[in-house]
Design a protein around this motif. Structure first.
Motif, PDB file in Angstrom:
ATOM      1  N   CYS A  28      21.660  34.216 144.716  1.00  0.00           N
ATOM      2  CA  CYS A  28      21.771  34.680 146.103  1.00  0.00           C
ATOM      3  C   CYS A  28      21.120  33.653 147.036  1.00  0.00           C
ATOM      4  O   CYS A  28      19.903  33.487 147.020  1.00  0.00           O
ATOM      5  CB  CYS A  28      21.091  36.047 146.227  1.00  0.00           C
ATOM      6  SG  CYS A  28      21.240  36.772 147.859  1.00  0.00           S
ATOM      7  N   PRO A  29      21.904  32.959 147.866  1.00  0.00           N
ATOM      8  CA  PRO A  29      21.351  31.890 148.694  1.00  0.00           C
ATOM      9  C   PRO A  29      20.365  32.372 149.758  1.00  0.00           C
ATOM     10  O   PRO A  29      19.551  31.583 150.238  1.00  0.00           O
ATOM     11  CB  PRO A  29      22.584  31.245 149.339  1.00  0.00           C
ATOM     12  CG  PRO A  29      23.659  32.247 149.221  1.00  0.00           C
ATOM     13  CD  PRO A  29      23.348  33.098 148.024  1.00  0.00           C
ATOM     14  N   GLU A  30      20.405  33.632 150.132  1.00  0.00           N
ATOM     15  CA  GLU A  30      19.479  34.147 151.141  1.00  0.00           C
ATOM     16  C   GLU A  30      18.077  34.367 150.591  1.00  0.00           C
ATOM     17  O   GLU A  30      17.123  34.522 151.354  1.00  0.00           O
ATOM     18  CB  GLU A  30      19.998  35.477 151.723  1.00  0.00           C
ATOM     19  CG  GLU A  30      21.261  35.364 152.544  1.00  0.00           C
ATOM     20  CD  GLU A  30      22.541  35.435 151.707  1.00  0.00           C
ATOM     21  OE1 GLU A  30      23.624  35.418 152.296  1.00  0.00           O
ATOM     22  OE2 GLU A  30      22.457  35.503 150.461  1.00  0.00           O
ATOM     23  N   VAL A  31      17.931  34.371 149.266  1.00  0.00           N
ATOM     24  CA  VAL A  31      16.625  34.609 148.655  1.00  0.00           C
ATOM     25  C   VAL A  31      15.765  33.357 148.766  1.00  0.00           C
ATOM     26  O   VAL A  31      16.154  32.284 148.322  1.00  0.00           O
ATOM     27  CB  VAL A  31      16.767  35.038 147.176  1.00  0.00           C
ATOM     28  CG1 VAL A  31      15.409  35.057 146.482  1.00  0.00           C
ATOM     29  CG2 VAL A  31      17.442  36.396 147.083  1.00  0.00           C
ATOM     30  N   GLN A  32      14.582  33.515 149.371  1.00  0.00           N
ATOM     31  CA  GLN A  32      13.637  32.409 149.469  1.00  0.00           C
ATOM     32  C   GLN A  32      12.597  32.478 148.367  1.00  0.00           C
ATOM     33  O   GLN A  32      12.189  31.462 147.837  1.00  0.00           O
ATOM     34  CB  GLN A  32      12.953  32.414 150.835  1.00  0.00           C
ATOM     35  CG  GLN A  32      13.907  32.078 151.958  1.00  0.00           C
ATOM     36  CD  GLN A  32      13.179  31.870 153.258  1.00  0.00           C
ATOM     37  OE1 GLN A  32      12.157  32.489 153.527  1.00  0.00           O
ATOM     38  NE2 GLN A  32      13.708  31.005 154.091  1.00  0.00           N
ATOM     39  N   ASP A  33      12.133  33.679 148.054  1.00  0.00           N
ATOM     40  CA  ASP A  33      11.135  33.885 147.000  1.00  0.00           C
ATOM     41  C   ASP A  33      11.417  35.210 146.326  1.00  0.00           C
ATOM     42  O   ASP A  33      11.918  36.143 146.969  1.00  0.00           O
ATOM     43  CB  ASP A  33       9.705  33.934 147.575  1.00  0.00           C
ATOM     44  CG  ASP A  33       9.295  32.651 148.274  1.00  0.00           C
ATOM     45  OD1 ASP A  33       9.290  31.603 147.603  1.00  0.00           O
ATOM     46  OD2 ASP A  33       8.970  32.715 149.468  1.00  0.00           O
ATOM     47  N   CYS A  34      11.065  35.300 145.055  1.00  0.00           N
ATOM     48  CA  CYS A  34      11.204  36.549 144.311  1.00  0.00           C
ATOM     49  C   CYS A  34      10.027  36.664 143.361  1.00  0.00           C
ATOM     50  O   CYS A  34       9.730  35.719 142.619  1.00  0.00           O
ATOM     51  CB  CYS A  34      12.520  36.575 143.527  1.00  0.00           C
ATOM     52  SG  CYS A  34      12.742  38.056 142.519  1.00  0.00           S
ATOM     53  N   TYR A  35       9.357  37.819 143.391  1.00  0.00           N
ATOM     54  CA  TYR A  35       8.169  38.040 142.573  1.00  0.00           C
ATOM     55  C   TYR A  35       8.332  39.296 141.731  1.00  0.00           C
ATOM     56  O   TYR A  35       8.704  40.355 142.259  1.00  0.00           O
ATOM     57  CB  TYR A  35       6.930  38.227 143.464  1.00  0.00           C
ATOM     58  CG  TYR A  35       6.684  37.087 144.407  1.00  0.00           C
ATOM     59  CD1 TYR A  35       5.998  35.954 143.992  1.00  0.00           C
ATOM     60  CD2 TYR A  35       7.152  37.134 145.722  1.00  0.00           C
ATOM     61  CE1 TYR A  35       5.771  34.901 144.849  1.00  0.00           C
ATOM     62  CE2 TYR A  35       6.930  36.081 146.590  1.00  0.00           C
ATOM     63  CZ  TYR A  35       6.243  34.978 146.153  1.00  0.00           C
ATOM     64  OH  TYR A  35       6.024  33.923 147.003  1.00  0.00           O
ATOM     65  N   LEU A  36       8.031  39.218 140.453  1.00  0.00           N
ATOM     66  CA  LEU A  36       7.906  40.386 139.594  1.00  0.00           C
ATOM     67  C   LEU A  36       6.553  40.993 139.910  1.00  0.00           C
ATOM     68  O   LEU A  36       5.539  40.290 139.934  1.00  0.00           O
ATOM     69  CB  LEU A  36       7.998  39.985 138.116  1.00  0.00           C
ATOM     70  CG  LEU A  36       7.823  41.096 137.095  1.00  0.00           C
ATOM     71  CD1 LEU A  36       8.913  42.153 137.232  1.00  0.00           C
ATOM     72  CD2 LEU A  36       7.831  40.505 135.681  1.00  0.00           C
ATOM     73  N   MET A  37       6.522  42.307 140.175  1.00  0.00           N
ATOM     74  CA  MET A  37       5.324  42.941 140.719  1.00  0.00           C
ATOM     75  C   MET A  37       4.762  44.018 139.790  1.00  0.00           C
ATOM     76  O   MET A  37       5.457  44.524 138.922  1.00  0.00           O
ATOM     77  CB  MET A  37       5.663  43.623 142.067  1.00  0.00           C
ATOM     78  CG  MET A  37       6.259  42.707 143.110  1.00  0.00           C
ATOM     79  SD  MET A  37       5.142  41.417 143.676  1.00  0.00           S
ATOM     80  CE  MET A  37       3.944  42.390 144.550  1.00  0.00           C
TER      81      MET A  37
END
Length: 149
Positions: A89-98
């Motif tokens: 997904c190009p709109e994703v800047q960061d993704c964190y498992l929480m």
């Protein structure tokens, strides 16, 4: 990792383009010892890379959206499928498992509210294993990459 390694990392977080000589002086090492330590931090994966932070007019207009995702299940298969889809997904800047109530926190960049609505309808709500998502729009950036704005 010792105190010198922590000072190297902290200094690089403030200025990733600092010269090795200036970094060495800032942490109290010789240039060769500093270079060796930085190389070891890179090889161990502690330092994974360097980046340029783009802001203001160069970055262009848009909204930052922070979205919490809760999955149907937290099995390895569900996590892997979700993560693979998010990477596309190009709109994703960061993704964190929480930890906590949500499984993932995702930072998105969209043009405006209508663009977010499209993204929500066409992409986010269709990501594999998503049971629930909750989004918040950022009003203004106060600190970015550890630096006040």
């Amino acid at each position: 990792m010792d105190e010198i390694d922590r000072r190297i990392i902290q200094t690089l977080r403030g200025d990733g383009r600092i010269s090795n000589a200036d970094l060495a002086a800032a942490v109290g090492l010789s240039a060769s010892a500093c270079h060796r330590r930085v190389r070891l931090l890179e090889e161990s994966g502690t330092i994974r890379g360097y980046t340029a932070l783009i802001g203001g007019a160069v970055d262009g207009p848009g909204l930052v959206v922070l979205t919490q995702f809760t999955l149907d299940r937290q099995t390895e298969d569900y996590l892997n499928r979700f993560e693979a889809a998010v990477r596309r997904c190009p709109e994703v800047q960061d993704c964190y498992l929480m930890t906590g109530t949500a499984d993932y926190l995702v930072k998105l960049k969209v043009i405006d509210a209508a663009d977010y609505e499209r993204l929500h309808k066409d992409v986010l709500s269709r990501l594999p294993g998503v049971a629930r998502l909750q989004s918040s729009f950022a009003i203004r950036t106060v600190v970015a990459a550890g630096r006040p704005l």
